[in-house]
Write a protein that holds these residues in place. Structure first.
Motif, PDB file in Angstrom:
ATOM      1  N   ALA A 121      -7.835  -1.704   6.519  1.00 17.18           N
ATOM      2  CA  ALA A 121      -8.127  -2.657   5.444  1.00 17.18           C
ATOM      3  C   ALA A 121      -8.608  -3.961   6.053  1.00 17.18           C
ATOM      4  CB  ALA A 121      -6.884  -2.900   4.588  1.00 17.18           C
ATOM      5  N   LEU A 137      -4.612   4.310   7.097  1.00 12.15           N
ATOM      6  CA  LEU A 137      -5.491   3.413   6.353  1.00 12.15           C
ATOM      7  C   LEU A 137      -5.968   2.282   7.248  1.00 12.15           C
ATOM      8  CD1 LEU A 137      -3.448   2.828   3.044  1.00 12.15           C
ATOM      9  CD2 LEU A 137      -4.917   4.767   3.658  1.00 12.15           C
ATOM     10  N   GLU A 159     -14.478   6.185   3.463  1.00  8.20           N
ATOM     11  CA  GLU A 159     -14.096   4.963   2.762  1.00  8.20           C
ATOM     12  C   GLU A 159     -13.571   5.367   1.387  1.00  8.20           C
ATOM     13  OE1 GLU A 159     -17.101   1.846   2.769  1.00  8.20           O
ATOM     14  OE2 GLU A 159     -18.018   2.722   4.564  1.00  8.20           O
ATOM     15  N   SER A 160     -12.509   4.733   0.930  1.00  5.19           N
ATOM     16  CA  SER A 160     -11.985   5.089  -0.388  1.00  5.19           C
ATOM     17  C   SER A 160     -12.976   4.697  -1.482  1.00  5.19           C
ATOM     18  CB  SER A 160     -10.630   4.433  -0.628  1.00  5.19           C
ATOM     19  OG  SER A 160     -10.669   3.049  -0.361  1.00  5.19           O
ATOM     20  N   GLU A 210      -9.920   1.187   3.332  1.00  6.98           N
ATOM     21  CA  GLU A 210      -9.637   0.610   2.014  1.00  6.98           C
ATOM     22  C   GLU A 210     -10.265  -0.770   1.833  1.00  6.98           C
ATOM     23  OE1 GLU A 210      -8.234   2.407  -0.533  1.00  6.98           O
ATOM     24  OE2 GLU A 210      -6.070   2.127  -0.311  1.00  6.98           O
ATOM     25  N   GLY A 255      -4.763  -0.667  -4.200  1.00  6.32           N
ATOM     26  CA  GLY A 255      -5.632   0.213  -3.439  1.00  6.32           C
ATOM     27  C   GLY A 255      -5.656   1.623  -3.978  1.00  6.32           C
ATOM     28  N   SER A 256      -6.536   2.437  -3.401  1.00  2.00           N
ATOM     29  CA  SER A 256      -6.729   3.810  -3.877  1.00  2.00           C
ATOM     30  C   SER A 256      -5.611   4.745  -3.460  1.00  2.00           C
ATOM     31  CB  SER A 256      -8.059   4.358  -3.344  1.00  2.00           C
ATOM     32  OG  SER A 256      -9.151   3.625  -3.841  1.00  2.00           O
ATOM     33  N   THR A 293       0.807  -1.223   0.000  1.00  2.00           N
ATOM     34  CA  THR A 293       0.000   0.000   0.000  1.00  2.00           C
ATOM     35  C   THR A 293       0.840   1.273   0.000  1.00  2.00           C
ATOM     36  OG1 THR A 293      -0.111  -0.085   2.419  1.00  2.00           O
ATOM     37  CG2 THR A 293      -1.914  -1.132   1.186  1.00  2.00           C
ATOM     38  N   SER A 350     -11.329  -1.362  -1.657  1.00  2.98           N
ATOM     39  CA  SER A 350     -10.406  -0.814  -2.636  1.00  2.98           C
ATOM     40  C   SER A 350      -9.153  -1.664  -2.780  1.00  2.98           C
ATOM     41  CB  SER A 350     -10.023   0.610  -2.224  1.00  2.98           C
ATOM     42  OG  SER A 350      -9.123   1.184  -3.121  1.00  2.98           O
ATOM     43  N   LEU A 351      -8.624  -2.163  -1.658  1.00  5.72           N
ATOM     44  CA  LEU A 351      -7.413  -2.971  -1.702  1.00  5.72           C
ATOM     45  C   LEU A 351      -7.641  -4.209  -2.566  1.00  5.72           C
ATOM     46  CD1 LEU A 351      -4.528  -3.258  -0.624  1.00  5.72           C
ATOM     47  CD2 LEU A 351      -5.462  -4.597   1.271  1.00  5.72           C
TER      48      LEU A 351
END
Length: 391
Positions: free
Chosen positions: A231, A229, A168-169, A198, A214-215, A90, A201-202
């Motif tokens: 996750a 972050l 949240e991403s 994430e 991820g973002s 990340t 996203s991850l």
């Protein structure tokens, strides 16, 4: 059970029944041939033999459980290797692994919160974040979804010395993305921390060489001192557990202050090993993330021509990640449509209050890397038929 408690439970059950909010765990059978648009196994790694072999090897060496909390005897070399791998994936300085993503969110919000911290939370934050806010004893101000002006106003007028922006991403129900660069600018301007979940996203988001990471990876947010972050390891990584990623100073603080880390049994070695294998696969096989986006686009193309049901126009589909969201006229309509889809061999998510606010019940579809064109065509045809028949 006491008479008063029994009467109250019966009353609560009747209210749920009347409002169409009864929930029953959906039993999943091994080898089910249906089309899966409900699970969060975005990359198809939950059944990947490489993860299974890594888990078996870990069980052979470390046993079936962590045996204690991480601070006593529950930390193995696998946990430390996983934390290093997640941080590298990340672009963050360090990571701390929890036994679930839920507990990771509880841990970081309570450890950073308190009477001296204002939490500015997007109204679509996940329940695990909301519960952390409540436990933190912070003042919490909820702002309209992705409203930068409202976020800035809360930061600018706060009286607390510290502030935490929580987003949240990629959002878990609507599937849209947070404006992360602009939120970082607000965090810098107002000396605030930006907490980015994430979870969805991850493994899915990321551009170019950072696809699937991820973002945040590869952007100005990565390793930024104002960014933390969280996750989960149970979605794209096909395993179990969660993590908080940020500075080494933050990690040290969480080890000493996050109650959901200190007082919880550590993540099972088998889950840590499976997640570590998944980290390597995400880096080596970016085609999986690309396939998620391709299949999400195909789902959109197959459903967007369905214009309306019950007089309500279909909202534009989001394509920030794997999640597609279809608004329904009521909680009962959402449940009926999801059950009809299940009977037809298509599993979809059904989101009703309290999972979403009143009036926004919806079906959630999750694109997965392993869906075939036939799966998508069949699922779209089935859903169009069901939606046309749903009041």
């Amino acid at each position: 059970m006491s008479r008063s408690m029994t009467a109250w439970l019966e009353q609560q059950a009747a209210v749920r029944e009347r409002r169409g909010l009864v929930r029953t765990p959906m039993t999943r059978l091994g080898g089910d041939p249906g089309v899966d648009l409900a699970s969060n196994d975005y990359l198809g790694l939950a059944t990947d033999p490489r993860l299974a072999e890594a888990a078996r090897e870990a069980i052979g060496r470390w046993g079936t459980g962590a045996t204690s909390s991480r601070l006593v005897a529950g930390t193995t070399a696998l946990h430390l290797e996983l934390e290093s791998g997640l941080a590298d994936l990340t672009g963050m300085e360090s990571a701390l692994v929890f036994s679930s993503g839920y507990l990771a969110n509880l841990g970081v919000t309570t450890a950073l919160g308190g009477p001296g911290t204002l939490i500015v939370a997007d109204e679509h934050c996940h329940a695990s974040l909301i519960d952390g806010f409540r436990l933190s004893r912070s003042r919490v101000e909820t702002v309209p979804h992705n409203d930068l002006g409202a976020t800035g106003h809360q930061l600018r007028t706060r009286t607390e010395p510290r502030a935490l922006i929580a987003v949240e991403s990629i959002y878990s129900v609507f599937g849209d993305a947070a404006p992360l660069p602009q939120l970082l600018a607000l965090a810098e301007e107002h000396d605030a921390m930006l907490l980015v979940d994430e979870a969805h996203s991850l493994g899915v988001a990321g551009n170019g060489a950072f696809q699937g990471r991820g973002s945040v990876a590869g952007t100005e947010l990565a390793a930024h001192p104002n960014v933390v972050l969280t996750a989960t390891l149970s979605k794209s990584l096909g395993s179990q557990g969660g993590a908080v990623l940020g500075s080494a100073l933050l990690r040290e603080h969480l080890v000493n202050r996050a109650r959901s880390f200190i007082f919880d049994t550590g993540l099972a070695p088998s889950s840590a090993a499976a997640a570590l294998a998944a980290v390597g696969i995400i880096r080596a096989e970016p085609w999986r993330a690309a396939a998620v986006h391709r299949n999400a686009s195909s789902l959109t193309a197959g459903l967007v021509r369905f214009l309306q049901w019950s007089g309500t126009a279909v909202e534009p589909f989001q394509q920030a990640g794997a999640v597609q969201s279809i608004p329904m006229s009521s909680a009962a309509a959402a449940f009926a449509a999801s059950q009809a889809a299940h009977r037809a061999g298509v599993r979809v998510g059904c989101f009703r209050p309290p999972s979403v606010p009143d009036g926004v019940s919806r079906l959630r579809l999750t694109a997965r890397a392993t869906l075939t064109p036939h799966d998508i065509d069949y699922a779209c045809a089935t859903l169009r038929r069901i939606l046309e028949e749903t009041p």
